[in-house]
Design a protein around this motif. Structure first.
Motif, mmCIF file in Angstrom:
data_model
loop_
_atom_site.group_PDB
_atom_site.id
_atom_site.type_symbol
_atom_site.label_atom_id
_atom_site.label_comp_id
_atom_site.label_asym_id
_atom_site.label_seq_id
_atom_site.Cartn_x
_atom_site.Cartn_y
_atom_site.Cartn_z
ATOM 1 N N GLU A 236 0.814 -1.216 0.000
ATOM 2 C CA GLU A 236 0.000 0.000 0.000
ATOM 3 C C GLU A 236 0.847 1.265 0.000
ATOM 4 N N CYS A 237 2.165 1.127 0.041
ATOM 5 C CA CYS A 237 3.061 2.283 0.129
ATOM 6 C C CYS A 237 3.622 2.630 -1.243
ATOM 7 N N GLY A 238 4.267 3.785 -1.292
ATOM 8 C CA GLY A 238 4.890 4.231 -2.524
ATOM 9 C C GLY A 238 6.329 3.780 -2.617
ATOM 10 N N ARG A 239 7.135 4.610 -3.297
ATOM 11 C CA ARG A 239 8.530 4.226 -3.523
ATOM 12 C C ARG A 239 9.326 4.239 -2.234
ATOM 13 N N LEU A 240 9.053 5.193 -1.353
ATOM 14 C CA LEU A 240 9.715 5.272 -0.053
ATOM 15 C C LEU A 240 8.709 4.949 1.043
ATOM 16 N N ILE A 241 9.127 4.148 2.013
ATOM 17 C CA ILE A 241 8.242 3.691 3.087
ATOM 18 C C ILE A 241 8.766 4.240 4.408
ATOM 19 N N ASN A 242 7.909 4.952 5.135
ATOM 20 C CA ASN A 242 8.257 5.458 6.457
ATOM 21 C C ASN A 242 8.163 4.316 7.462
ATOM 22 N N LEU A 243 9.266 4.027 8.136
ATOM 23 C CA LEU A 243 9.297 2.894 9.052
ATOM 24 C C LEU A 243 8.340 3.077 10.225
ATOM 25 N N TYR A 244 8.192 4.318 10.710
ATOM 26 C CA TYR A 244 7.294 4.538 11.853
ATOM 27 C C TYR A 244 5.842 4.298 11.449
ATOM 28 N N ASP A 245 5.446 4.823 10.280
ATOM 29 C CA ASP A 245 4.075 4.577 9.812
ATOM 30 C C ASP A 245 3.844 3.092 9.554
ATOM 31 N N TRP A 246 4.860 2.446 9.038
ATOM 32 C CA TRP A 246 4.770 0.998 8.779
ATOM 33 C C TRP A 246 4.573 0.242 10.091
ATOM 34 N N LEU A 247 5.318 0.648 11.117
ATOM 35 C CA LEU A 247 5.191 0.016 12.430
ATOM 36 C C LEU A 247 3.810 0.262 13.026
ATOM 37 N N GLU A 248 3.288 1.480 12.891
ATOM 38 C CA GLU A 248 1.956 1.786 13.420
ATOM 39 C C GLU A 248 0.890 0.913 12.761
ATOM 40 N N ALA A 249 0.989 0.756 11.446
ATOM 41 C CA ALA A 249 0.020 -0.091 10.747
ATOM 42 C C ALA A 249 0.147 -1.542 11.189
ATOM 43 N N PHE A 250 1.374 -1.986 11.409
ATOM 44 C CA PHE A 250 1.590 -3.357 11.871
ATOM 45 C C PHE A 250 0.978 -3.570 13.251
ATOM 46 N N LEU A 251 1.148 -2.592 14.144
ATOM 47 C CA LEU A 251 0.592 -2.721 15.492
ATOM 48 C C LEU A 251 -0.933 -2.712 15.469
ATOM 49 N N THR A 252 -1.509 -1.973 14.536
ATOM 50 C CA THR A 252 -2.971 -1.960 14.418
ATOM 51 C C THR A 252 -3.498 -3.334 14.038
ATOM 52 N N VAL A 253 -2.835 -3.980 13.105
ATOM 53 C CA VAL A 253 -3.247 -5.328 12.716
ATOM 54 C C VAL A 253 -3.041 -6.299 13.873
ATOM 55 N N MET A 254 -1.943 -6.150 14.605
ATOM 56 C CA MET A 254 -1.680 -7.024 15.738
ATOM 57 C C MET A 254 -2.717 -6.826 16.840
#
Length: 562
Positions: free
Chosen positions: A489-507
């Motif tokens: 769902e991300c573009g060419r560059l992925i923000n690690l903090y936003d990626w982590l937040e989305a991961f925690l939401t799924v968890m």
């Protein structure tokens, strides 16, 4: 890949070791006459030893074949030189004591076997017990130690082992075989002069992988004795994998075996792909279903179109007549192969030495050109032969007249016997032409399979909780699958903090937490570690990489995921 054979010696017995070398191992040139006397299995083993203690060392840069080559070398040395042969890896020999232990265990085991055989002989022939002397026992046979990966060995371990063995050369001769993958200078770099001076060095250069491939072609493919054949596209796939991927003759033979299995599995009429007499007997007893299959073969349909109207009716309605015609066509197909290969070799011998190799440097290239199109209609073929018009306008001497006659004769043979294989009726019986299936099986694309597994883990893990609708992420999926789907769902560059937040939401959904509560989105050290591990696996698989363009960002490398 280069093999170095080292005879451990000291100054006082250097001549004796050289005599031992000349008696046990002799290098013999590999010419066509010698190769022809051995079976195909021996040729594919890449190393041959005959009963006269003649040693062949056939090695190449094909790394996947090294294990098979070393096994064959060990067996052949045990059969012809000495039973005391041990092969060691660098990972097994972190200390010289381990090398010595492996060598002694090998020698002790083989000595017990030899003594057991001698005891059995004395039991069977008791009258020979008294005549058995110490000279009959293998006391002076050398011990061969093969170092498969010389560069990977610890230098100090090698030095200590050689120095220890040098003290016992009077009682026990040693032969070292070093497998070197780089250059001969590796010896000087890893062993000081004080150690290398104890060695009497002999160098054995190996044949190239393409020469081994040419031998396989001559023995298996360009041979009328084997009814199974490969189409031009299948040959190009197998040769392409060999030249651009692994240089492995063993893998090429496996590809050939797979092609044969696939042909006999997918082609019902492959029952006719056998020796001539067996094929004729099978053609006589064809079932009605197989007769219909023959009628639907493209080559047979073209054959029917060339016949007279009355003959066409018989071929389309009379099954017995089809069986008789099929027998004749099989005879013609075997005759075609019997005439094809000698003319092919003759043409290759005449053209392989021409500048720029217009018809190919190797006979396999000429073979591919012949079976896929009319060779005499190509520009390369015209440039190879002399123009007839130029011969007529110029006054030729006797040599040129004779040369012109020979060329015309060769040209007539080419036009008569080197016709494309697909023009032969019933060629589908013997020729395997599913190059797409072969490429899909042998030259796979692992990235596509990995993406499918990460996007749809249910089909691999068979867990009902992993079933999801399109565009959704299952909270019960493995961490790597969750991180992979989020990165799509991300573009060419992925923000690690936003990626982590989305991961925690799924968890949090997996733990049945309220997504609107304050606890949702908070992470502990365990969840953080799981996320870091999943991201590291993504980087290892090649989906992302670190970037210096933005802080706390990673770059996405793949697109178009499943």
């Amino acid at each position: 890949y280069i093999f170095f054979l080292y005879f451990l010696s000291n100054k006082c017995n250097l001549d004796e070791q050289k005599k031992l070398l000349s008696k046990t191992l002799k290098i013999k040139s590999c010419d066509g006459k010698n190769i022809g006397t051995y079976s195909t299995a021996s040729l594919l083993a890449l190393s041959i030893i005959d009963l006269c203690e003649t040693f062949y060392c056939h090695l190449g840069v094909n790394v996947p074949d090294h294990a098979m080559t070393f096994r064959s070398l060990c067996n052949l040395l045990q059969d012809s030189v000495t039973p005391f042969v041990v092969s060691v890896h660098a990972k097994e020999c972190a200390d010289p004591v381990l090398v010595i232990n492996l060598t002694l265990v090998c020698q002790a085991t083989l000595t017990i076997r030899i003594i057991g055989l001698l005891q059995k002989c004395t039991q069977v022939f008791p009258q020979r017990t008294e005549s058995l002397t110490n000279s009959d026992l293998p006391q002076s046979l050398p011990v061969v130690v093969i170092f498969k990966d010389f560069e990977a060995f610890n230098s100090q371990v090698l030095q200590d082992f050689i120095l220890i063995c040098s003290r016992y050369t009077q009682e026990l001769p040693f032969i070292f075989i070093f497998g070197i993958a780089t250059s001969p200078s590796a010896i000087q770099h890893r062993l000081p002069h004080s150690v290398s001076s104890l060695l009497c060095i002999e160098v054995f250069h190996s044949l190239s992988c393409t020469q081994h491939l040419a031998s396989v072609f001559d023995k298996l493919i360009l041979n009328s004795q084997f009814p199974f054949k490969l189409s031009s596209r299948v040959i190009q796939v197998l040769v392409g994998i060999f030249l651009y991927h692994d240089f492995s003759v063993q893998n090429f033979v496996k590809g050939l075996q797979f092609s044969m299995l696939e042909h006999f599995k997918s082609q019902p009429l492959s029952m006719l792909c056998c020796q001539k007499q067996e094929a004729l007997l099978s053609a006589k007893t064809l079932s009605k279903k197989n007769v219909e299959r023959i009628r639907h073969l493209p080559s047979f349909m073209r054959y029917v179109e060339t016949q007279e109207p009355q003959e066409q009716v018989q071929l389309l309605t009379n099954d017995e007549h089809v069986k008789e015609v099929c027998q004749q066509l099989l005879k013609n197909l075997h005759k075609y192969h019997k005439n094809y290969y000698p003319i092919l070799q003759c043409l290759h011998s005449l053209t392989s030495s021409l500048p720029k190799f217009p018809l190919g440097k190797h006979i396999r290239e000429l073979h591919v050109s012949c079976i896929e199109k009319n060779l005499w209609e190509t520009e390369e073929y015209d440039s190879t032969l002399l123009e007839k018009e130029s011969r007529r306008t110029k006054r030729m001497n006797p040599f040129e007249v004779l040369r012109s006659q020979v060329i015309e004769f060769i040209d007539s043979l080419v036009r008569e016997y080197l016709t494309p294989a697909e023009l032969q009726p019933l060629n589908e019986v013997c020729y395997y032409n599913s190059s797409g299936v072969l490429r899909q099986r042998l030259n796979v694309t692992p990235r596509t399979s990995i993406q499918a597994a990460l996007s749809h883990p249910f089909y691999y893990l068979q867990n009902e909780s992993l079933k999801t609708d399109a565009g959704t992420i299952s909270s019960a999926a493995p961490d790597l699958c969750i991180v992979y789907k989020l990165h799509l769902e991300c573009g060419r560059l992925i923000n690690l903090y936003d990626w982590l937040e989305a991961f925690l939401t799924v968890m949090s959904a997996a733990e049945d937490q309220d997504t609107n509560s304050e606890e949702c989105g908070k992470y502990d050290s365990l969840k953080h570690a799981r996320f870091i591990q999943a991201v590291s696996e993504m980087e290892f698989l090649g989906f992302i990489k670190s970037t210096k363009q933005k802080t706390d960002h990673v770059a996405r490398l793949t697109w178009g995921g499943c």
